[in-house]
Enzyme design. Sequence first.
Site, short mmCIF file in Angstrom:
data_model
loop_
_atom_site.label_atom_id
_atom_site.label_comp_id
_atom_site.label_asym_id
_atom_site.label_seq_id
_atom_site.Cartn_x
_atom_site.Cartn_y
_atom_site.Cartn_z
N TRP A 51 0.86 -1.18 0.00
CA TRP A 51 0.00 0.00 0.00
C TRP A 51 0.90 1.23 0.00
CZ3 TRP A 51 -0.19 3.99 3.65
CH2 TRP A 51 -1.14 4.98 3.39
N GLU B 234 -3.12 -2.98 -2.47
CA GLU B 234 -4.24 -2.43 -1.69
C GLU B 234 -4.58 -1.02 -2.16
OE1 GLU B 234 -5.26 -1.34 3.00
OE2 GLU B 234 -3.31 -2.17 2.44
N LYS C 254 -7.02 2.63 -2.24
CA LYS C 254 -7.55 3.57 -1.28
C LYS C 254 -8.19 4.73 -2.03
CE LYS C 254 -6.25 5.82 3.08
NZ LYS C 254 -5.14 6.08 4.02
N ASP D 272 -9.68 -3.21 1.43
CA ASP D 272 -9.78 -2.70 2.80
C ASP D 272 -11.09 -1.96 2.87
OD1 ASP D 272 -9.63 -0.74 4.97
OD2 ASP D 272 -7.53 -1.31 5.18
N HIS E 50 -11.28 1.84 2.95
CA HIS E 50 -10.59 2.60 1.90
C HIS E 50 -11.50 3.00 0.75
CE1 HIS E 50 -6.14 1.48 2.92
NE2 HIS E 50 -6.80 2.02 3.93
N HIS F 112 -8.65 -6.53 4.30
CA HIS F 112 -8.33 -5.88 5.56
C HIS F 112 -9.65 -5.45 6.17
CE1 HIS F 112 -3.79 -4.70 5.13
NE2 HIS F 112 -4.00 -5.98 5.30
N ASP G 62 -11.24 7.53 6.22
CA ASP G 62 -10.49 6.30 6.50
C ASP G 62 -9.83 6.37 7.86
OD1 ASP G 62 -8.96 3.97 6.36
OD2 ASP G 62 -7.30 5.08 5.51
N ASP H 30 -10.00 3.84 10.24
CA ASP H 30 -9.57 2.54 10.74
C ASP H 30 -9.92 2.36 12.22
OD1 ASP H 30 -8.58 1.50 8.39
OD2 ASP H 30 -6.63 2.41 8.63
N ASP I 52 -7.08 -4.44 10.29
CA ASP I 52 -6.28 -3.23 10.14
C ASP I 52 -7.00 -2.06 10.78
OD1 ASP I 52 -4.65 -1.14 9.44
OD2 ASP I 52 -4.90 -1.34 7.27
#
Length: 419
Positions: free
Chosen positions: A181, A222, A224, A255, A258, A282, A290, A292, A321
Amino acid sequence: MNQVFEHAKQQYAEIGVDVEKAMTRLSAIPISMHCWQGDDIQGFENLAGPVSGGIQATGDYPGRARNGEELMMDIDKAFSLIPGKHRLNLHASYGFFGESKIDRDQIRPEHFDKWIDFALERGICLDFNATCFSHPLSKDGTLSSEQTKVRDFWIAHVKACLKISEHIAHRQRDPVTLNIWIPDGFKDIPADRFGPRRRLKDSLDQILAADYDRSLVNLTVESKVFGIGLESYTVGSHEFYLNYAAQNGIIYLLDNGHFHPTEVVADKISSTLLFFDKVALHMTRPVRWDSDHVVRLDDEILGLAQEIIVHGEEHFLLGTDFFDASVNRVAAWVIGMRNVQKALLIALLQPHDQMRALQDARNLSKLLALQEELKTYPFGIVWQEFCQRSGVPTLNWYPEIEKYEEEVTKDRKAEDEWI
């Protein structure tokens, strides 16, 4: 045998669900727990600076791990409260580098032997990530940088990560998922969207040209949609990586933090699996941007779990994640991991064949009724039984966190030097 559990089993049996099979299947699904929750994504490099690259961990809860030994202790504690046998996901910035100032293009397999020993002693496996952020040479892009010397540095870093991942895979006798990423992008609208993506493609092509064993390393990319300071344009977008992975026979990583807040990431899985044998995930919790956040048992994680079970967990590489420095870090791991498992168990306790048949027959009224009634079925009783059989606390596990905090983490000082 617990009569309450036996009653729950009977309820599920009446709709064609075998609870024992569901628990057996759940126990065999490994989730790769991310190491970076334990220290706020700081890592253990002697040259490390502040966290940067469109990400940040917010909060000042005491007890952050300050070195590898403390992080290992905290991981042990977390795993002792999480049912099942799982994996551990490392970032390249978490090596044991000693007193040396080793830059990321110079990291070597031996810097991670302590982690491999740690994992082997516990019977778990490791996964790995290139660390293309929080570095002086990541300020203005990494693999898509306009500067050749910057791109070459990060290409060398990812190639080093390939060698490290191969080394780990050989020692643990199990493939390693290596994820890429990058934070590259622009805060405002760019004049040229094509150039950075062309440079990223060229950098990835050079990385893939490296001599590495694809049977040992599952390389993932990955995407985003944006990050802090990179709100208008991200080079490694969903469309870019999806196409690149398909063209080059590597794995695409989704993810669920993302994407745009209105996108349903679970809905992307079925389309992706039509063209890929495996999908990497993820699992996290976005809140507006984002961020997380620690995974909750919400609709989004339930939707992802449903897709995993319906398509078959053998088609997925699962990891978590999230990072939250405002709460107890060990508790965050436990809460997030257990919620992913709860979501998977709920999905396992559904009569998917029956629901699919109702959909195919366009009996949507009965399908809706069944879907809604399932929400009140006694999954919690099954979860408690699963935890008990796994040798971990069922509901009242938080006193273990309080005891660990009192005896181990409360005296850690944030200003102490990293080693």
